[in-house]
Design an enzyme around this catalytic site. Structure first.
Site, mmCIF file in Angstrom:
data_model
loop_
_atom_site.group_PDB
_atom_site.id
_atom_site.type_symbol
_atom_site.label_atom_id
_atom_site.label_comp_id
_atom_site.label_asym_id
_atom_site.label_seq_id
_atom_site.Cartn_x
_atom_site.Cartn_y
_atom_site.Cartn_z
ATOM 1 C CD GLU A 442 -2.931 -0.460 -0.175
ATOM 2 O OE1 GLU A 442 -3.355 -1.426 -0.826
ATOM 3 O OE2 GLU A 442 -3.085 0.721 -0.525
HETATM 4 C C1 LIG Z 1 2.755 -9.667 -0.050
HETATM 5 C C2 LIG Z 1 2.503 -8.517 -0.957
HETATM 6 C C3 LIG Z 1 1.196 -8.187 -1.291
HETATM 7 C C4 LIG Z 1 0.949 -7.133 -2.181
HETATM 8 N N1 LIG Z 1 -0.342 -6.877 -2.582
HETATM 9 C C5 LIG Z 1 -0.544 -6.022 -3.634
HETATM 10 C C6 LIG Z 1 -1.833 -5.920 -4.256
HETATM 11 O O1 LIG Z 1 -2.814 -6.546 -3.829
HETATM 12 N N2 LIG Z 1 -1.957 -5.117 -5.336
HETATM 13 C C7 LIG Z 1 -0.899 -4.406 -5.858
HETATM 14 O O2 LIG Z 1 -1.076 -3.711 -6.840
HETATM 15 N N3 LIG Z 1 0.331 -4.469 -5.272
HETATM 16 C C8 LIG Z 1 0.533 -5.266 -4.177
HETATM 17 N N4 LIG Z 1 1.777 -5.365 -3.616
HETATM 18 C C9 LIG Z 1 2.862 -4.536 -4.121
HETATM 19 C C10 LIG Z 1 3.306 -3.461 -3.147
HETATM 20 O O3 LIG Z 1 2.334 -2.477 -2.999
HETATM 21 C C11 LIG Z 1 4.671 -2.925 -3.657
HETATM 22 O O4 LIG Z 1 5.620 -3.960 -3.430
HETATM 23 C C12 LIG Z 1 5.089 -1.657 -2.960
HETATM 24 O O5 LIG Z 1 4.231 -0.604 -3.342
HETATM 25 C C13 LIG Z 1 6.535 -1.254 -3.302
HETATM 26 O O6 LIG Z 1 6.830 -1.366 -4.669
HETATM 27 P P1 LIG Z 1 8.143 -2.168 -5.115
HETATM 28 O O7 LIG Z 1 8.110 -3.470 -4.421
HETATM 29 O O8 LIG Z 1 8.192 -2.194 -6.585
HETATM 30 O O9 LIG Z 1 9.350 -1.336 -4.544
HETATM 31 P P2 LIG Z 1 10.117 -0.104 -5.266
HETATM 32 O O10 LIG Z 1 9.089 0.847 -5.788
HETATM 33 O O11 LIG Z 1 11.115 -0.635 -6.207
HETATM 34 O O12 LIG Z 1 10.854 0.572 -4.043
HETATM 35 C C14 LIG Z 1 12.086 0.069 -3.502
HETATM 36 C C15 LIG Z 1 12.550 1.014 -2.375
HETATM 37 O O13 LIG Z 1 12.800 2.325 -2.886
HETATM 38 C C16 LIG Z 1 12.033 3.290 -2.202
HETATM 39 N N5 LIG Z 1 11.598 4.327 -3.142
HETATM 40 C C17 LIG Z 1 11.038 4.154 -4.357
HETATM 41 N N6 LIG Z 1 10.747 5.344 -4.901
HETATM 42 C C18 LIG Z 1 11.112 6.284 -4.023
HETATM 43 C C19 LIG Z 1 11.053 7.708 -3.980
HETATM 44 N N7 LIG Z 1 10.509 8.409 -4.989
HETATM 45 N N8 LIG Z 1 11.532 8.347 -2.911
HETATM 46 C C20 LIG Z 1 12.048 7.647 -1.871
HETATM 47 N N9 LIG Z 1 12.124 6.306 -1.833
HETATM 48 C C21 LIG Z 1 11.658 5.638 -2.891
HETATM 49 C C22 LIG Z 1 10.845 2.532 -1.616
HETATM 50 O O14 LIG Z 1 10.307 3.170 -0.456
HETATM 51 C C23 LIG Z 1 11.498 1.191 -1.267
HETATM 52 O O15 LIG Z 1 12.124 1.263 -0.024
HETATM 53 C C24 LIG Z 1 2.028 -6.369 -2.686
HETATM 54 C C25 LIG Z 1 3.347 -6.688 -2.316
HETATM 55 C C26 LIG Z 1 3.585 -7.745 -1.491
HETATM 56 C C27 LIG Z 1 5.008 -8.092 -1.175
#
Ligand SMILES: Cc1cc2nc3c(=O)[nH]c(=O)nc-3n(C[C@H](O)[C@H](O)[C@H](O)COP(=O)(O)OP(=O)(O)OC[C@H]3O[C@@H](n4cnc5c(N)ncnc54)[C@H](O)[C@@H]3O)c2cc1C
Length: 596
Positions: A442
């Site tokens: 989220e």
């Molecule tokens: C078990 C699980 C259930 C999930 N359920 C859903 C679901 O139902 N529907 C759905 O759509 N998604 C879902 N997700 C996805 C989840 O919302 C994302 O994993 C999350 O939003 C982070 O995206 P990412 O993993 O690509 O990390 P990234 O976006 O690659 O981020 C990596 C790191 O960089 C940081 N970062 C990135 N951009 C910035 C910035 N501009 N400034 C500062 N820091 C930054 C982030 O905070 C993080 O620490 C789920 C994930 C998991 C693991």
């Protein structure tokens, strides 16, 4: 492991004594039509029975078994299907839903308590009703009448569940770069093609149909977040008479192996020209999805409290039972080989910190829910706008602070068990593993902090912040003669002044330092959260004080003592946070990539 018991006593206290929710409900005619104190109490009681009696007993087994994927089909752990049926029969998916389409119209202040019980009892399971309720909210707010009539009744009833499809392999935080496409058809529908990952309960065997809300791009859409649209894509197409038609052209490619919430399915979803319908306006999909995400964000904060409450219940029981060493003041139970570990100040520190965050957090989530109710149901425009501002400001705090402190509390609960907390038997390690995701999905907590500091505080030049500061100022003024509150009012006023100063400082810094917001944001959110919980504990003390002296149950006197602990040991953390924020971004940005 202690059996999870729904914390009904505390929920009733928060609703009725701290916030006088019945008076709030009576002031909102659309809410008053559906709820009165007796109905609310009956709902709490029933929710407690389902959480403790149906969902909690499946929590461990769900973790051990996990979901199973076979050729696109996902089987949920034993007992989940039957438990989901109980949720459907009770209409729990639609508890807060729009009555025009079969929802029960209950206020969020009440629904939040149900959510906490469900998440505390079984977080992996609880995600299914939570996502369904969120999808209903987005559809109700932005969908056409046709879509609402066709889908909402079966989603509120839970016969069909909902899923939220945002994330793609290369696009998590940055949804502006998603690649999923939607091509228009002549009949007004769209063909949706692309791959989504991490979709919670995107495929399963508990509901007859699964309604996906999918973010995708129309041909020639503008680049970035302004070119995203939202589509409703059902697993089974729905005929005009409401019956289920053929299977839509998308499927679940696999499910993830993961650290926690193993009882839930985290799905890769492959859309291959799947039929979908636009929800809301073209290219305004992100805004529409935010209706769902804001709802889910408070819901995820509530997951943090739920897990922490479960951890506290077990740790408290264990601390009374486990005997090790003697109390520093001499033997308390000389007839035994050692005293219960509850005698040790450090064990008390852990339990009290958990209690401070859990009970203060419960009050805070109810406080945010109260503003959500006003923003949705108030008839007076000004009152509604004011509440919308509060919701916008407080939602990232609720999501991130309650999950960060929720995990802290789960880890402390594990620590109370010593080595027994690390092994499977007692359930504490599962709580730690389950709660960990709440800081990530989220929108990561880092992103919540940027939203608070960047958009809500600096972006409005402090206007939204002022709403909160004024609310605390009003409380301080109306409580000024209250003798019971003497230990709390001055430190609360000082904490708010500290937050005022830091807020002003960062707004100024942000003017000429582009890194100022990102360097301050996470500590600022912590500072905000600690202060907000300080405010909650003062409110709790105000409600508890008149009863505390004559209290033989220990409930009210325990509240006053925990409030003192919060003010002595947790609120002062704001001093060091403020100091750190004032140091600015220099040391954070000084290292070159090689120096890392
Ligand atoms: C078990 C699980 C259930 C999930 N359920 C859903 C679901 O139902 N529907 C759905 O759509 N998604 C879902 N997700 C996805 C989840 O919302 C994302 O994993 C999350 O939003 C982070 O995206 P990412 O993993 O690509 O990390 P990234 O976006 O690659 O981020 C990596 C790191 O960089 C940081 N970062 C990135 N951009 C910035 C910035 N501009 N400034 C500062 N820091 C930054 C982030 O905070 C993080 O620490 C789920 C994930 C998991 C693991």
């Amino acid at each position: 492991m202690a059996d999870y018991q729904a914390p009904l006593r505390d929920m009733r206290f928060v609703l009725n004594e701290v916030f006088d929710a019945p008076a709030l409900w009576a002031s909102l005619p659309k809410v008053a039509e559906h709820v009165d104190p007796e109905t609310a109490d009956a709902i709490l009681e029933e929710a407690g029975k389902i959480s403790s009696g149906v969902l909690a007993p499946l929590n461990r087994e769900g973790d051990e078994q996990g979901c199973k994927w076979n050729d696109g089909e996902v089987t949920s752990p034993d007992g989940f299907k039957e438990a989901y049926q109980t949720i459907v029969e009770g209409g729990w998916n639609g508890l807060g839903g729009n009555p025009d389409f079969g929802g029960m119209g209950m206020p969020k202040t009440l629904v939040a308590q149900f959510e906490e019980m469900m998440q505390g009892a079984n977080m992996a399971f609880g995600l299914a009703p939570m996502l369904t309720a969120g999808a209903c909210l987005a559809l109700d707010a932005h969908g056409s009448d046709d879509l609402k009539e066709k889908y909402l009744p079966n989603m509120y009833s839970g016969v069909w569940s909902g899923a939220m499809d945002l994330t793609e392999p290369h696009a998590g935080t940055d949804l502006g770069i998603i690649r999923t496409k939607a091509e228009p058809n002549e009949d007004g529908s769209f063909n949706v093609t692309g791959t989504k990952i991490f979709i919670t309960w995107g495929e399963h065997d508990m509901a007859e149909n699964i309604i996906h809300l999918v973010l995708a791009k129309l041909p020639d859409a503008p680049k970035g977040p302004k070119g995203i649209s939202l589509f409703l894509v059902p697993k089974f197409l729905v005929n005009d008479d409401g019956s289920l038609g053929e299977r839509n052209s998308f499927s679940c490619g696999s499910i993830e192996k993961k650290m926690g919430i193993k009882g839930s399915a985290t799905c890769v979803m492959n859309f291959d020209g799947a039929k979908g319908w636009l929800v809301g306006e073209e290219n305004k999909g992100l805004a529409a999805m935010f209706t769902m995400m804001n709802y889910e964000r408070l819901g995820v904060g509530i997951q943090g409290i739920g897990a922490a409450e479960a951890s506290l219940q077990s740790a408290r029981e264990y601390a009374l039972d486990r005997i090790q060493s003697r109390a520093p003041t001499g033997a308390q139970q000389p007839e035994k080989a050692a005293d219960p570990i509850l005698v040790h100040p450090d064990v008390r520190r852990m339990l009290l910190t958990m209690k401070g965050y859990v009970e203060g957090g419960r009050a805070f989530s109810t406080y945010v829910a109260q503003w959500l109710d006003i923003s949705k149901y108030a008839e007076d425009d000004e009152r509604r706008k004011h509440a919308e501002g509060m919701v916008a400001l407080l939602t990232p705090v609720a999501k991130a602070f309650l999950t960060d402190r929720g995990l802290d509390a789960c880890i402390m609960g594990q620590q109370v068990f010593g080595g027994h907390g690390f092994i499977r038997e007692w359930g504490q390690e599962q709580l730690v593993r389950d709660c960990r995701i709440t800081q990530i999905y989220e929108g990561t907590n880092g992103i919540q902090a940027l939203d608070l500091m960047g958009r809500k505080v600096v972006g409005t030049r402090g206007k939204l912040y002022e709403l909160f500061a004024q609310d605390v100022a009003n409380f301080l003024e109306e409580s000024s003669g209250n003798e019971h509150l003497r230990p709390f009012l001055e430190p609360l006023a000082a904490a708010v002044e500290r937050l005022d100063d830091v807020t002003e400082h960062v707004i100024k810094q942000a003017g000429d330092n582009p890194n100022a917001i990102g360097a301050a944001s996470v500590d600022y959110l912590d500072l905000f959260g600690l202060t907000a919980l300080g405010y909650m504990w003062a409110k709790i003390a105000k409600a508890a004080a008149p009863q505390a002296e004559a209290d033989t149950s220990g409930f009210y006197s325990g509240k006053m003592k925990t409030a003192r602990f919060y003010y002595d040991r947790l609120l002062p953390k704001t001093v060091s946070l403020a100091e750190g924020i004032r140091s600015g971004s220099d040391s954070m940005m000084a290292l070159t990539a090689e120096e890392f």
